[in-house]
Design an enzyme around this catalytic site. Structure first.
Site, PDB file in Angstrom:
ATOM      1  N   GLY A  12       0.779  -1.233   0.000  1.00 50.34           N
ATOM      2  CA  GLY A  12       0.000   0.000   0.000  1.00 50.34           C
ATOM      3  C   GLY A  12       0.810   1.281   0.000  1.00 50.34           C
ATOM      4  O   GLY A  12       0.335   2.317   0.464  1.00 50.34           O
ATOM      5  N   ASN A  14       1.441   2.960  -2.620  1.00 53.89           N
ATOM      6  CA  ASN A  14       0.690   3.857  -3.523  1.00 53.89           C
ATOM      7  C   ASN A  14      -0.514   4.461  -2.808  1.00 53.89           C
ATOM      8  O   ASN A  14      -0.834   5.633  -3.002  1.00 53.89           O
ATOM      9  CB  ASN A  14       0.258   3.111  -4.788  1.00 53.89           C
ATOM     10  CG  ASN A  14       1.369   3.057  -5.816  1.00 53.89           C
ATOM     11  OD1 ASN A  14       1.746   4.069  -6.379  1.00 53.89           O
ATOM     12  ND2 ASN A  14       1.924   1.863  -6.026  1.00 53.89           N
ATOM     13  N   ASN A 107      -5.805   2.429 -12.800  1.00 55.41           N
ATOM     14  CA  ASN A 107      -4.862   1.430 -12.292  1.00 55.41           C
ATOM     15  C   ASN A 107      -3.443   1.941 -12.507  1.00 55.41           C
ATOM     16  O   ASN A 107      -3.170   2.678 -13.448  1.00 55.41           O
ATOM     17  CB  ASN A 107      -5.052   0.122 -13.081  1.00 55.41           C
ATOM     18  CG  ASN A 107      -4.111  -0.979 -12.624  1.00 55.41           C
ATOM     19  OD1 ASN A 107      -3.933  -1.213 -11.423  1.00 55.41           O
ATOM     20  ND2 ASN A 107      -3.485  -1.672 -13.577  1.00 55.41           N
ATOM     21  N   HIS A 109       0.408   0.589 -13.214  1.00 53.94           N
ATOM     22  CA  HIS A 109       1.138  -0.605 -13.645  1.00 53.94           C
ATOM     23  C   HIS A 109       2.629  -0.272 -13.733  1.00 53.94           C
ATOM     24  O   HIS A 109       3.001   0.765 -14.297  1.00 53.94           O
ATOM     25  CB  HIS A 109       0.612  -1.098 -14.997  1.00 53.94           C
ATOM     26  CG  HIS A 109       1.274  -2.363 -15.436  1.00 53.94           C
ATOM     27  ND1 HIS A 109       0.936  -3.598 -14.903  1.00 53.94           N
ATOM     28  CD2 HIS A 109       2.291  -2.588 -16.303  1.00 53.94           C
ATOM     29  CE1 HIS A 109       1.711  -4.515 -15.452  1.00 53.94           C
ATOM     30  NE2 HIS A 109       2.537  -3.939 -16.297  1.00 53.94           N
TER      31      HIS A 109
HETATM   32  C1  GRF Z   1       3.289  -1.493  -7.476  1.00 53.86           C
HETATM   33  O1  GRF Z   1       4.486  -1.631  -8.187  1.00 53.86           O
HETATM   34  C2  GRF Z   1       2.151  -1.588  -8.428  1.00 53.86           C
HETATM   35  O2  GRF Z   1       2.364  -0.977  -9.644  1.00 53.86           O
HETATM   36  C3  GRF Z   1       2.088  -3.067  -8.602  1.00 53.86           C
HETATM   37  O3  GRF Z   1       2.283  -3.591  -7.312  1.00 53.86           O
HETATM   38  C4  GRF Z   1       3.064  -2.679  -6.556  1.00 53.86           C
HETATM   39  C5  GRF Z   1       2.266  -2.330  -5.344  1.00 53.86           C
HETATM   40  O4  GRF Z   1       2.912  -1.476  -4.502  1.00 53.86           O
HETATM   41  N1  GRF Z   1       0.904  -3.476  -9.296  1.00 53.86           N
HETATM   42  P1  GRF Z   1       2.204  -0.911  -3.208  1.00 53.86           P
HETATM   43  O5  GRF Z   1       1.316  -2.001  -2.623  1.00 53.86           O
HETATM   44  O6  GRF Z   1       1.409   0.300  -3.610  1.00 53.86           O
HETATM   45  O7  GRF Z   1       3.328  -0.571  -2.278  1.00 53.86           O
END
Ligand code: GRF
Length: 213
Positions: A12, A14, A107, A109
């Protein structure tokens, strides 16, 4: 205030970037709900620490994708979620859910779509594939979600150079930093309805023409 729902499966970071941007006053919305498809996702704790309603809807406890997505849709509706952000979310959304939130789901990626994306390309597998192929550039992409896997119209992309000594760990760290920059920026525009989808293209509306175009 507009309501965002964040769906995740892991750490999490992000989500944290979005929370921090909201707290700095740069996203005009609240996170109404955080959902994880697995119980051990640290993203749930991050949400709870900020007093955001956070639930696990454990994919393994459902007999099929349809009933699993129905449970998600129920929670989103109950929490008045208008926009959905997939922030490291590893389950596939049902066509019904995509239809209910058409052009309101984005999303992140960790590659430059359409390279190293689609079925089977998630998490570290993306970065491993990048290193195995020997490309010199990778990056991050924020895109709208449609019925396919990583196929929706692209909102933002930014390149990250692949260095000769990179490992999955070093590369993913640099790409993640770019994700934390792009995703909150896209969320801010999304909740202002400034991202107009026209075929495969996403057009950024100026703040002056938001209401009737
Ligand atoms: C990120 O690299 C996202 O793009 C990918 O999984 C990772 C998740 O990171 N799909 P976080 O859970 O937000 O730390």
């Amino acid at each position: 205030m507009k309501g965002i729902g964040v769906l995740l499966s892991g750490g999490g970071t992000n989500l944290q970037a979005i929370i921090d941007t909201i707290e700095h006053g740069n996203i005009a919305a609240d996170i109404n709900l955080v959902l994880s498809d697995r119980p051990d996702a640290y993203g749930l704790i991050r949400a709870e620490k900020r007093g955001i309603p956070a639930y696990c809807i454990n994919r393994k406890k459902f007999k099929d994708a349809g009933s699993f997505n129905e449970a998600i849709l129920e929670k989103l509706t109950a929490h008045h979620v208008e926009y959905i952000v997939l922030a490291g979310y590893l389950s596939i959304l049902s066509p019904k859910l995509v239809e209910c939130y058409r052009n309101k789901i984005i999303n992140i990626h960790p590659s430059l779509i359409p390279a190293f994306c689609g079925k089977g390309y998630y998490g570290d597998k993306v970065h491993q594939a990048v290193l195995d192929y020997g490309v010199k550039l990778t990056g991050a992409t924020v895109h709208f979600v449609d019925e396919g896997t990583d196929t929706g119209p692209i909102i933002f992309q930014k390149a990250v150079e692949v260095l000769p000594d990179d490992t999955v760990e070093t590369l993913s760290r640099r790409v993640l930093a770019v994700e934390h920059e792009l995703l909150p920026k896209a969320v801010a525009l999304l909740v202002q309805d400034r991202l107009k989808v026209s075929g495969r293209k996403v057009i950024l509306k100026s703040s002056g023409m938001m209401s009737n175009s």
